[in-house]
Write a protein that holds these residues in place. Structure first.
Motif, PDB file in Angstrom:
ATOM      1  N   GLY A  33       0.968  -1.224   0.183  1.00  0.00           N
ATOM      2  CA  GLY A  33       0.126   0.052  -0.114  1.00  0.00           C
ATOM      3  C   GLY A  33       0.938   1.369   0.120  1.00  0.00           C
ATOM      4  O   GLY A  33       0.270   2.322  -0.545  1.00  0.00           O
ATOM      5  N   HIS A  34       1.867   1.309   0.480  1.00  0.00           N
ATOM      6  CA  HIS A  34       2.898   2.582   0.546  1.00  0.00           C
ATOM      7  C   HIS A  34       2.856   3.222  -0.912  1.00  0.00           C
ATOM      8  O   HIS A  34       2.834   4.325  -0.947  1.00  0.00           O
ATOM      9  CB  HIS A  34       4.516   2.150   0.990  1.00  0.00           C
ATOM     10  N   GLY A  35       3.213   2.203  -2.130  1.00  0.00           N
ATOM     11  CA  GLY A  35       3.238   2.685  -3.194  1.00  0.00           C
ATOM     12  C   GLY A  35       1.936   3.551  -3.757  1.00  0.00           C
ATOM     13  O   GLY A  35       2.282   4.432  -4.385  1.00  0.00           O
ATOM     14  N   GLY A 103       4.624   4.797   9.661  1.00  0.00           N
ATOM     15  CA  GLY A 103       3.680   3.549   9.776  1.00  0.00           C
ATOM     16  C   GLY A 103       3.273   3.348  11.036  1.00  0.00           C
ATOM     17  O   GLY A 103       3.396   4.280  11.863  1.00  0.00           O
ATOM     18  N   ASP A 104       2.599   2.282  11.239  1.00  0.00           N
ATOM     19  CA  ASP A 104       2.112   1.969  12.505  1.00  0.00           C
ATOM     20  C   ASP A 104       3.021   1.713  13.790  1.00  0.00           C
ATOM     21  O   ASP A 104       2.673   2.018  14.864  1.00  0.00           O
ATOM     22  CB  ASP A 104       0.885   1.061  12.448  1.00  0.00           C
ATOM     23  N   GLY A 105       4.133   1.128  13.363  1.00  0.00           N
ATOM     24  CA  GLY A 105       5.128   0.691  14.472  1.00  0.00           C
ATOM     25  C   GLY A 105       5.666   2.010  14.576  1.00  0.00           C
ATOM     26  O   GLY A 105       6.049   2.528  15.995  1.00  0.00           O
ATOM     27  N   ASP A 106       6.157   2.722  13.876  1.00  0.00           N
ATOM     28  CA  ASP A 106       6.781   4.211  13.805  1.00  0.00           C
ATOM     29  C   ASP A 106       5.558   5.041  14.672  1.00  0.00           C
ATOM     30  O   ASP A 106       5.978   5.763  15.714  1.00  0.00           O
ATOM     31  CB  ASP A 106       7.010   4.787  12.526  1.00  0.00           C
ATOM     32  N   LEU A 107       4.425   5.192  14.100  1.00  0.00           N
ATOM     33  CA  LEU A 107       3.580   6.237  14.766  1.00  0.00           C
ATOM     34  C   LEU A 107       2.886   5.827  16.117  1.00  0.00           C
ATOM     35  O   LEU A 107       2.863   6.583  17.049  1.00  0.00           O
ATOM     36  CB  LEU A 107       2.611   6.742  13.770  1.00  0.00           C
ATOM     37  N   TYR A 135       4.807  -4.717  11.833  1.00  0.00           N
ATOM     38  CA  TYR A 135       6.001  -4.138  11.460  1.00  0.00           C
ATOM     39  C   TYR A 135       6.433  -4.590  10.320  1.00  0.00           C
ATOM     40  O   TYR A 135       6.819  -5.920  10.147  1.00  0.00           O
ATOM     41  CB  TYR A 135       7.130  -4.196  12.534  1.00  0.00           C
ATOM     42  N   GLY A 136       6.395  -3.884   9.112  1.00  0.00           N
ATOM     43  CA  GLY A 136       6.582  -4.464   7.744  1.00  0.00           C
ATOM     44  C   GLY A 136       8.522  -4.673   7.516  1.00  0.00           C
ATOM     45  O   GLY A 136       8.882  -5.910   7.536  1.00  0.00           O
ATOM     46  N   MET A 137       8.997  -3.638   7.761  1.00  0.00           N
ATOM     47  CA  MET A 137      10.436  -3.761   7.356  1.00  0.00           C
ATOM     48  C   MET A 137      11.155  -4.668   8.235  1.00  0.00           C
ATOM     49  O   MET A 137      12.122  -5.222   7.725  1.00  0.00           O
ATOM     50  CB  MET A 137      11.005  -2.122   7.663  1.00  0.00           C
TER      51      MET A 137
END
Ligand SMILES: Cc1ncc(C[n+]2csc(CCOP(=O)(O)OP(=O)(O)O)c2C)c(N)n1
Ligand code: SF4
Ligand code: SF4
Ligand code: SF4
Lengths: 478, 84
Positions: A33-35, A103-107, A135-137
């Motif tokens: 979805g990022h793209g 992202g949701d992990g980040d935010l 966490y995607g990355m």
């Protein structure tokens, strides 16, 4: 964008030169979805003509490399800190359009507090929050947004309420705050929902262009790799699982009622910073002060005693005077657990060179105003260094034989002046007299800067003089 | 190639080398004119392809596709440059 064609937005680089590998495709997994969100943002930047103004803040997470793609100003920031950096940029460059992309992990995890505070302050930024429930990355660990029952590498049997609590709903949380003007959750699922994402992206940016306030768009987004499914399955999984738990809605929208307003611009000029920090201007810095003897040059000082003895103030005074005397200086209070026992200490450095670290681990000077401080720091003093201690309160002399020692009954002398709290200035006087590091007048000139009660200045001067006289009488100039 | 008059029919152009074979465009196409190709592209994906006619220019595929440059949709009446 030209009409009647949908193609790569001009706000993307033609060639992704910063990227390694192929320069014409993104690093995102198929179906990510990022793209899509990138495309919607780039298209809006094109359409609003704000490319030259836009500053895009990329997070830590899969979108860490957003700066490969967006032909705008870019900053990549530490994990979760995008709202804080966005705050600084927006306040110093109010004319810019600042996008915090997270992202949701980040935010919601590491940056949870950052986003709440920025939202609560009503920073005039636009936040795009990609929620892919994982966490995607880093390979698919549980995020705060992970669904109950969802299997991740850190919840291999599925998230449970008992162990990990409920999924965090950021829109719901943020919309309870008073400052945000627009909070919506949208989803990159089918074309219909995607067009709502497009509308939300544009609205959130328009709010900023119109100088309105904090806008927050949560975008539910597929992570086929993290979810371990095909891109097409991932879309269906979103509909079946994510949407029921993360309802799509406008949670708050007062953007129509809000009057555009400007925050006063923060200017970080040298003059402003100097004024705030009482840094003397160049012409007031003394250049005529002779160097002390080698052993007293460039001191690294630990000052320690009870809370209430004015230890921190003594350090500040030394640093302030040192600055006027032309030194690079640092002052840092040390708040260890020992604070609870009522002791206080600070580190001061006066240096002809720029100072790397303000912490002092091998002091050349120790000022000990009580016994625990002497016991604690005595062993750390560099051989050939100096220990100054208050003989009124410390009834044993230092054990070290390889250092210079100056004992002074500072508290008694202060008591004789009518105020035991002035012992710190007596010590300051003793220090400058003993070492010759700077003359009295430099310190006296600095007093009004660090002493708030002006009527106390004469007493302070008197104390400094007493300390100096004590040294002159008992030790002579070193 | 560029055309002096507007396009008579909408069309879609897929840059196969930028396609990651996610099939989202194919799923989204209401006219069912996109398909997964048999061959592999340089990245090892089966790229999406256009059957050559029937595109309505709705743009669904464009907005489903995560790759910025993989899909271009020309609507009926478009005048101007076209991507290679
Ligand atoms: C301070 C710090 N802690 C942890 C990490 C490791 N780390 C990198 S990305 C990431 C999570 C990213 O997840 P999310 O924000 O959901 O973004 P996504 O990758 O799913 O887009 C973590 C924990 C890091 N880089 N820095
Ligand atoms: S891991 Fe997930 S979020 Fe990251 S690029 Fe791949 S699909 Fe996207
Ligand atoms: S523009 Fe619409 S009709 Fe044409 S290929 Fe894309 S989805 Fe199908
Ligand atoms: S959506 Fe894009 S990347 Fe996915 S198959 Fe279609 S053209 Fe390829």
């Amino acid at each position: 964008m030209a009409e009647k064609v949908l193609t790569k937005a001009a706000s993307f680089y033609d060639v992704y030169e910063r990227k390694s590998g192929a320069h014409d495709v993104t690093h995102y997994c198929p179906g990510c979805g990022h793209g899509v969100l990138h495309k919607l943002i780039a298209e809006a930047i094109d359409d609003f003509g704000i490319r030259d103004q836009t500053i895009f803040i990329s997070p830590v997470g899969c979108s860490v490399f957003a700066y490969y793609y967006f032909r705008v100003g870019n900053i990549q920031v530490a994990h979760g800190r995008a709202p804080a950096v966005a705050t600084g940029i927006k306040r110093t460059h109010p004319e810019s359009i600042v996008i915090s992309y997270q992202g949701d992990g980040d935010l919601a995890a590491i940056g949870g507090n950052n986003i709440l505070q920025a939202a609560n302050r009503g920073e005039k930024i636009t936040v795009f929050f990609i929620n892919n429930a994982i966490y995607g990355m880093t390979g698919g660990q549980m995020a705060p947004t992970t669904l109950i029952g969802q299997r991740t590498t850190t919840t291999p049997r599925g998230r449970t309420v008992a162990n990990e609590g409920f999924p965090l709903k950021m829109c719901e949380l943020i919309s309870t705050l008073e400052s945000p003007i627009y909070v919506e959750r949208v989803a990159l699922t089918d074309p219909k929902n995607t067009s709502k994402v497009r509308r939300a992206v544009r609205k959130a940016l328009r709010n900023q262009i119109e100088n309105k306030g904090f806008s927050f768009v949560e975008v539910l987004s597929a992570c086929p790799s993290g979810w371990k499914m095909t891109s097409v399955q991932a879309k269906q999984w979103m509909v079946d699982n994510l949407l029921p738990q993360f309802p799509l809605a406008v949670f708050k929208d007062v953007s129509k009622e809000i009057e555009p307003s400007e925050r006063s611009k923060v200017v970080f000029s040298t003059e402003n910073v100097n004024e705030l920090l009482n840094i003397p201007s160049e012409e007031n810095i003394r250049t005529d002060i002779p160097k002390p003897l080698t052993e007293h040059q460039n001191p690294r000082i630990i000052l320690a005693g009870f809370g209430g003895q004015g230890i921190l103030m003594l350090g500040l005074g030394l640093a302030q005077a040192g600055m006027q005397a032309g030194y690079h200086v640092s002052w840092i209070p040390s708040y260890g657990p020992e604070m609870r026992g009522g002791t206080a200490n600070c580190h001061v450095i006066l240096s002809e060179e720029r100072i790397g670290s303000p912490t002092v681990s091998r002091p050349t000077v120790l000022v000990a105003m009580n016994l625990p401080s002497l016991e604690k720091f005595e062993s750390q003093v560099e051989p050939g260094g100096l220990i100054i201690y208050d003989t009124s309160l410390i009834n044993q002399s230092p054990k070290r034989k390889d250092v210079n020692v100056l004992g002074i009954p500072a508290t008694e002398m202060a008591d004789n002046l009518g105020n035991t709290r002035i012992a710190n200035m007596i010590v300051l006087g003793a220090y400058i007299a003993y070492t010759g590091i700077m003359p009295k007048d430099v310190v006296v000139d600095a007093l009004p800067i660090f002493i708030k009660h002006k009527k106390l200045i004469p007493l302070n001067v008197q104390a400094i003089e007493k300390g100096m006289a004590f040294v002159d009488k008992n030790n002579g100039h070193a | 190639m560029s055309e002096a008059v507007g396009l008579e029919k909408a069309k879609v152009v897929i840059r196969e080398d930028e396609c990651k074979g996610c099939n989202l465009c194919i799923e989204a196409c209401p006219e069912d004119v996109l398909f997964e190709q048999k061959h592999l592209n340089r990245m090892g994906y089966h790229p999406a392809g256009y059957v050559g006619e029937g595109c309505s220019g709705c743009g669904y595929c464009f907005y489903q596709c995560p790759e910025p440059g993989a899909i271009t949709v020309y609507k009926k009446g478009y005048v101007g440059e076209e991507v290679a």
